[in-house]
Design an enzyme around this catalytic site. Structure first.
Site, mmCIF file in Angstrom:
data_model
loop_
_atom_site.group_PDB
_atom_site.id
_atom_site.type_symbol
_atom_site.label_atom_id
_atom_site.label_comp_id
_atom_site.label_asym_id
_atom_site.label_seq_id
_atom_site.Cartn_x
_atom_site.Cartn_y
_atom_site.Cartn_z
ATOM 1 N N SER A 28 0.822 -1.206 0.000
ATOM 2 C CA SER A 28 0.000 0.000 0.000
ATOM 3 C C SER A 28 0.858 1.258 0.000
ATOM 4 O O SER A 28 1.858 1.353 0.712
ATOM 5 C CB SER A 28 -0.888 -0.002 1.233
ATOM 6 O OG SER A 28 -1.600 1.215 1.288
ATOM 7 N N LEU A 80 -0.330 10.259 4.246
ATOM 8 C CA LEU A 80 -1.589 9.680 3.787
ATOM 9 C C LEU A 80 -2.340 10.550 2.777
ATOM 10 O O LEU A 80 -3.572 10.596 2.788
ATOM 11 C CB LEU A 80 -2.489 9.347 4.987
ATOM 12 C CG LEU A 80 -2.060 8.113 5.767
ATOM 13 C CD1 LEU A 80 -2.929 7.939 7.013
ATOM 14 C CD2 LEU A 80 -2.128 6.854 4.899
ATOM 15 N N CYS A 137 -1.683 4.448 12.365
ATOM 16 C CA CYS A 137 -2.100 5.861 12.447
ATOM 17 C C CYS A 137 -2.310 6.287 13.902
ATOM 18 O O CYS A 137 -2.681 5.480 14.750
ATOM 19 C CB CYS A 137 -3.417 6.069 11.712
ATOM 20 S SG CYS A 137 -3.399 5.386 10.074
ATOM 21 N N THR A 200 6.255 0.561 8.191
ATOM 22 C CA THR A 200 7.623 1.096 8.255
ATOM 23 C C THR A 200 8.105 1.318 9.695
ATOM 24 O O THR A 200 7.315 1.511 10.607
ATOM 25 C CB THR A 200 7.690 2.432 7.502
ATOM 26 O OG1 THR A 200 6.650 3.281 7.985
ATOM 27 C CG2 THR A 200 7.509 2.245 6.014
ATOM 28 N N THR A 273 8.982 -0.476 -1.743
ATOM 29 C CA THR A 273 10.176 0.225 -2.189
ATOM 30 C C THR A 273 10.854 -0.500 -3.352
ATOM 31 O O THR A 273 11.402 0.139 -4.251
ATOM 32 C CB THR A 273 11.129 0.383 -0.989
ATOM 33 O OG1 THR A 273 10.383 0.984 0.079
ATOM 34 C CG2 THR A 273 12.295 1.276 -1.311
HETATM 35 C C1 LIG Z 1 6.126 6.134 -0.115
HETATM 36 C C2 LIG Z 1 5.434 5.133 0.763
HETATM 37 C C3 LIG Z 1 4.085 5.288 1.064
HETATM 38 C C4 LIG Z 1 3.424 4.381 1.888
HETATM 39 N N1 LIG Z 1 2.102 4.522 2.151
HETATM 40 C C5 LIG Z 1 1.445 3.604 2.913
HETATM 41 C C6 LIG Z 1 0.050 3.680 3.141
HETATM 42 O O1 LIG Z 1 -0.639 4.577 2.643
HETATM 43 N N2 LIG Z 1 -0.538 2.746 3.951
HETATM 44 C C7 LIG Z 1 0.195 1.725 4.506
HETATM 45 O O2 LIG Z 1 -0.375 0.892 5.195
HETATM 46 N N3 LIG Z 1 1.510 1.608 4.284
HETATM 47 C C8 LIG Z 1 2.157 2.519 3.499
HETATM 48 N N4 LIG Z 1 3.514 2.378 3.268
HETATM 49 C C9 LIG Z 1 4.235 1.245 3.843
HETATM 50 C C10 LIG Z 1 4.415 0.119 2.815
HETATM 51 O O3 LIG Z 1 3.183 -0.387 2.404
HETATM 52 C C11 LIG Z 1 5.274 -1.012 3.388
HETATM 53 O O4 LIG Z 1 4.668 -1.508 4.559
HETATM 54 C C12 LIG Z 1 6.680 -0.565 3.728
HETATM 55 O O5 LIG Z 1 7.141 0.349 2.759
HETATM 56 C C13 LIG Z 1 7.681 -1.718 3.835
HETATM 57 O O6 LIG Z 1 7.788 -2.423 2.633
HETATM 58 P P1 LIG Z 1 8.906 -2.135 1.517
HETATM 59 O O7 LIG Z 1 10.233 -2.182 2.193
HETATM 60 O O8 LIG Z 1 8.711 -3.198 0.486
HETATM 61 O O9 LIG Z 1 8.641 -0.772 0.968
HETATM 62 C C14 LIG Z 1 4.156 3.297 2.439
HETATM 63 C C15 LIG Z 1 5.510 3.158 2.132
HETATM 64 C C16 LIG Z 1 6.162 4.041 1.300
HETATM 65 C C17 LIG Z 1 7.619 3.839 0.997
#
Ligand SMILES: Cc1cc2nc3c(=O)[nH]c(=O)nc-3n(C[C@H](O)[C@H](O)[C@H](O)COP(=O)(O)O)c2cc1C
Ligand SMILES: Cc1cc2nc3c(=O)[nH]c(=O)nc-3n(C[C@H](O)[C@H](O)[C@H](O)COP(=O)(O)OP(=O)(O)OC[C@H]3O[C@@H](n4cnc5c(N)ncnc54)[C@H](O)[C@@H]3O)c2cc1C
Ligand SMILES: Cc1cc2nc3c(=O)[nH]c(=O)nc-3n(C[C@H](O)[C@H](O)[C@H](O)COP(=O)(O)OP(=O)(O)OC[C@H]3O[C@@H](n4cnc5c(N)ncnc54)[C@H](O)[C@@H]3O)c2cc1C
Ligand SMILES: Cc1cc2nc3c(=O)[nH]c(=O)nc-3n(C[C@H](O)[C@H](O)[C@H](O)COP(=O)(O)O)c2cc1C
Ligand code: FES
Ligand code: FES
Lengths: 311, 257, 311, 257
Positions: A28, A80, A137, A200, A273
């Site tokens: 997401s 968000l 959140c 994150t 990412t």
């Molecule tokens: C730019 C960005 C925006 C994100 N927006 C959301 C979000 O709106 N809702 C959510 O649950 N997680 C959000 N995340 C978290 C990611 O869904 C994911 O949990 C996190 O990036 C770890 O995975 P990755 O290392 O593959 O990016 C966001 C992450 C990034 C980098």
């Protein structure tokens, strides 16, 4: 599920009643509403499309700068930004009908009522296969403490959403906690059909020239390969304690990374990412899983789930 | 259409004064690129630095299938790029973003660039040159970058350097102001440091000249997915624009300069 | 403190009453007992030498493999291998006498009594300038829960050690908690003179060939640049809430990294994994701090502590 | 004495069959290195891969100030190393570890190496050659690595390859066994894959021949500080040895083979 050749491995998995042709989902907030990467691959190559976090009201998000690159990682403080649930339903979800992959909508809010409102609205959309609840959140009624930071707050909001919708509920946990297993068990008990691990890690960076935080929001969420060891450890811990399936994510870039998560106990994986680094990441990981299964004589990818602790 | 070319063959890398000219083979990008669009380049083999680096397309040669970028080594990512040589391969995504509006003909237009901000304007000048009367205004700290710009572009040009080593000693916007006393072009296109863009915008507004600018921002995805490269809409309007997708080229009325 | 030239910046800092000529310390467990890097630089170039974690009894440590490299990070599961406090006092500390830098001994244990025993023994050593208490260890009386994971457990063990020794007490916190500020305030209240932030993040890695965890110990501690954003965020949060000084560490490799920590509120920094990458890391960082102060007209490095939130 | 040479000039890198020969300038290391010691090389400019890679010193040329390593590209770090060329610089720490015991003279000694495990034995052979009667036993999957070993060493040698492309078809330990039927050397030195070392140790013990082996382990610090490269003491003895500092060379009685 792949039935074309008897010898092709079966990559299909089922999460919270949602059937996926392979275990690779988008994360997401990193894939918009599915419209942005179609030049690179068709959506039907994905196990599922998880769209940007949606809130009751439209949100403009945080002021820039919103991004900082860190060693093997990315800090983001998007805040968000989203068009609000009504506009999402009217404009962003309809193009996803018939896209060939189940659509999961990530939802967020600052009160349980907000979550429930969004969940109810989305329950009326036939294109939506499931909801992913972002409980990282801040809960305004609990002084801004994140819902996901305490088992009681997490369980309470999930219970209320559970009552508000019949859609499959996937709860996405925050890694910024002392005991992720406790939170996982609480939301399972509150009615979650599956878990996503993890959101994150809270981090920050400072601009030594300006002597100020680099992000306008001061802190941000760390994603990418840097965080993979932490995410993997949490999948390992939680998947051994809960009965519901776990979706693993955090730093996945290659099929080998995805296999680590699956062997640690994830029934599916998501990539965020990694898509920024390689716009074909999701499909290449799915192809890599297929190749691994072929090479190693694995008939069903689901046979690998949790092998690192099962065997 | 956007393309991911994980192993684009490097054809040449030339160290010019102050910067580098990198030429690689990417026929699809060369074919479809519009001036103002950029490519997104992976600089490290490992995951540090993690993100791609955005670079404007400075030249596209569709017949040869070649793309040229012109960049300065300012940090770790671009420093790694300087090691690329002919026979190496480079991982490129592009063409990305909204380019300049090129629906213009028979007009007098000014291209105003600062430093490597001249890169997209060189491509733009080539595109517009046949059908319009173009003047290029180029400014930089010293002659280094501008000499390369002279090699890359045959447009009539005015040059300004801060140290006076080429053309006017001072700011390029001073030259622009002088020219505006004599004529009123139909349009400005500009790319460069923020201070320069702000001054160009002031001059454009004072005379009601439409202006397009190319902006910069830190980027992650480059395609509009991460919502990370936002910039203010200006004029007190709520919400943000995405530099990578809504831009990098904007009308000056769309953004806050 | 540097007094050689009027214009040379003053890099000196004082932590828990311990005067250091510059703010660069070694990180426990990454510098042995100070004997291993002397070919690369003399110890008197350091702000302080923090030695390997010492326990009451000798420990052989965990079986190999103990190390896994991760993206921009390192997972370790050494298992507190050390010769035990008696042998440390008899053989390892004496050579440090007159080394030109204060010596801080990191101590660990599985019960409050163990910690107190070690603290008392070390209190009799004139070479020891202070103690750093590693509270990331499992508390056997609390079912193996880490002392550092709950404010009450942390505060309790610190209070007991405080009563057992007059040496300056630096408490080293675990980052694997929901609310680091709560723990920091609790140990400050219990008598800590300073805090070290942070120990390693709990992580793991899986060997997809063997389908087993890579570390014999299954999980390990993540250190190195990958974790820097998280460590920095914690220093930022904690330093604004406590009155005692904070030593920042986690992923520092360059002087710029160290400056980020100092501007976030750290009064000193420590370097662990950075020494493995560059055996001259500590002195190069100290030199870099000096150069930064010179270039930017900073008279005292201590003027930079917390500027990112103070200004 | 250990040295950190952050910018050792690369003098040559040669791609041999199956491996690479890298020569760099590091006069202090060339001067002080003992056979069996290793250098620790940083492979990436960024922080991924993070750690240095240990490589045995294959040759030290004190007069020229040069050090040679012979390595296979097996993963990300060594793959990055293959890009080094003359005029580049490489970040090296060394010499590290405890080398082979070379206090031996007038004896018949066997050096038994598998694959690039031959690297430290080539250096050792050079050192021991004048004063002892040396036989080299080299094994590998195919002729590739062994041909390079032939180029690097003039010692009397027996070769074995799994595919029979050079010398005996089979394992090098089979050749060793045949030789032992005819003579009993005073000492074995060995380096190579674990299976080979175990078999060499078995043969050595059976005839009471002292054996030194060079072991491998993942490493972080390379100097004994992280306690990460531990290996079993064997014979049920408690505690661990550090491969980087107590070794990499051990008497077979010290470790578990
Ligand atoms: C730019 C960005 C925006 C994100 N927006 C959301 C979000 O709106 N809702 C959510 O649950 N997680 C959000 N995340 C978290 C990611 O869904 C994911 O949990 C996190 O990036 C770890 O995975 P990755 O290392 O593959 O990016 C966001 C992450 C990034 C980098
Ligand atoms: C659409 C677009 C087109 C661009 N076209 C060109 C071009 O044609 N030629 C060229 O030389 N540069 C161009 N840039 C800038 C280029 O992307 C940055 O210089 C590059 O990303 C820096 O990477 P680095 O790893 O070398 O520096 P880093 O180590 O990441 O940072 C070094 C310095 O560069 C600054 N920086 C980092 N990223 C950016 C960025 N995206 N924009 C501006 N400054 C940045 C940092 O603040 C820091 O001061 C463009 C940027 C954008 C957004
Ligand atoms: C004292 C010592 C001396 C050595 N001398 C030589 C030499 O002269 N020539 C040579 O080619 N190699 C030598 N090695 C092995 C060499 O260090 C590894 O091949 C190298 O570290 C792999 O790095 P990588 O990034 O390419 O591989 P990685 O991506 O880190 O790993 C790729 C594969 O190599 C294995 N591997 C990783 N590190 C080691 C290691 N330290 N030892 C063995 N396998 C490892 C991994 O398990 C994996 O299967 C030596 C190792 C030690 C400890
Ligand atoms: C190999 C290794 C051993 C460590 N041993 C200890 C220890 O004994 N006691 C302790 O408090 N911390 C120990 N640590 C944690 C470090 O002191 C430090 O908190 C952590 O590594 C983060 O800093 P860094 O990124 O600079 O390494 C160890 C870390 C490493 C990598
Ligand atoms: S860089 Fe991701 S939206 Fe622009
Ligand atoms: S590699 Fe650190 S002790 Fe051996």
């Amino acid at each position: 599920m792949n039935t074309s050749f008897a010898k092709e491995p079966d990559l299909g998995v089922e999460i919270a009643g949602i059937k996926m042709k392979n275990p690779v989902m988008t994360a997401s907030g990193t894939f918009g509403f599915g419209e942005l990467y179609t030049d690179f691959f068709p959506l039907d190559q994905l196990g599922a499309v998880v769209v940007k976090g949606v809130t009751r009201e439209a949100r403009a998000g945080n002021p820039p700068p919103r991004l900082v690159e860190t060693p093997s990682g990315l800090l983001n403080a998007i805040g968000l930004e989203n068009p609000g649930v009504d506009k999402v339903i009217a404009e962003y979800l309809p193009p996803l009908a018939g896209c060939g992959a189940p659509v999961i909508v990530n939802i967020a809010g600052n009160t349980a009522e907000d979550y429930c409102y969004v969940a109810e609205k989305l329950s009326e959309c036939p294109v939506v296969s499931g909801l992913e609840i972002n409980i990282s959140c801040p809960n305004v009624k609990a002084g801004g403490l994140a819902f996901g930071s305490r088992a009681d707050l997490a369980s309470d909001v999930v219970r209320q959403i559970r009552a508000a919708t019949a859609l499959p509920l996937i709860v996405k946990l925050s890694p910024n906690v002392t005991d992720i297993v406790e939170i996982a068990l609480a939301v399972e008990e509150a009615g979650a059909d599956a878990l996503t691990l993890v959101n994150t890690l809270l981090g920050m960076a400072i601009d030594i020239k300006k002597r100020k935080p680099r992000l306008a929001n001061i802190t941000g969420g760390l994603s990418g390969p840097a965080m993979k060891p932490v995410a993997l450890r949490m999948v390992w811990q939680v998947s051994q304690q809960v009965k519901i399936p776990v979706i693993g994510l955090g730093g996945i870039v290659t099929a080998a990374d995805a296999l680590e998560f699956i062997m640690a106990g994830a029934s599916a994986v998501a990539i965020g990412t990694g898509q920024f680094i390689n716009p074909c990441c999701c499909v290449e990981v799915a192809e890599g899983l297929n190749a691994y299964c072929l090479t190693h004589g694995i008939k069903r990818i689901s046979d690998l789930i949790g092998v690192a602790w099962k065997e | 259409m956007k393309y991911h070319i994980p192993r684009a063959p490097v054809r040449a890398q030339i160290k010019t004064r102050e910067a580098y000219l990198l030429t690689f083979e990417a026929p699809e990008i060369a074919q479809e690129a519009k001036p103002g669009q950029f490519v997104h380049i992976k600089t490290a083999k490992g995951s540090d630095p993690l993100l791609r680096r955005p670079l404007s397309i400075c030249r596209a040669l569709p017949a040869e299938g070649l793309v040229v970028v012109w960049y300065q080594a300012v940090g770790r990512g671009t420093a790694l790029m300087t090691e690329l040589m002919a026979w190496d391969e480079v991982d490129v995504v592009g063409p990305l973003g909204r380019g300049f509006d090129t629906e213009i003909a028979g007009e007098k237009v000014y291209l105003i660039g600062g430093g490597v901000g001249l890169a997209p304007l060189i491509f733009l000048g080539q595109k517009l040159a046949g059908a319009n009367e173009i003047t290029l205004f180029g400014g930089a700290k010293n002659a280094g970058l501008l000499e390369t710009a002279q090699d890359l572009s045959a447009l009539p040009a005015f040059w300004a350097t801060e140290d006076g080593s080429l053309g006017h000693r001072g700011l390029v916007t001073e030259l622009l102001k002088q020219s505006l006393e004599k004529e009123k072009p139909a349009r400005f296109y500009s790319c460069g440091p923020h201070g320069m863009l702000a001054e160009v915008a002031r001059l454009a507004r004072a005379q009601n000249i439409p202006l397009q600018v190319s902006l910069e921002s830190a980027m992650a995805c480059g395609v509009g997915a991460c919502l990370g490269c936002s910039c203010d809409k200006g004029s007190g309007r709520e919400g943000y624009l995405k530099v990578c997708k809504d831009g990098p080229v904007f009308w000056d009325t769309e953004v806050n300069l």
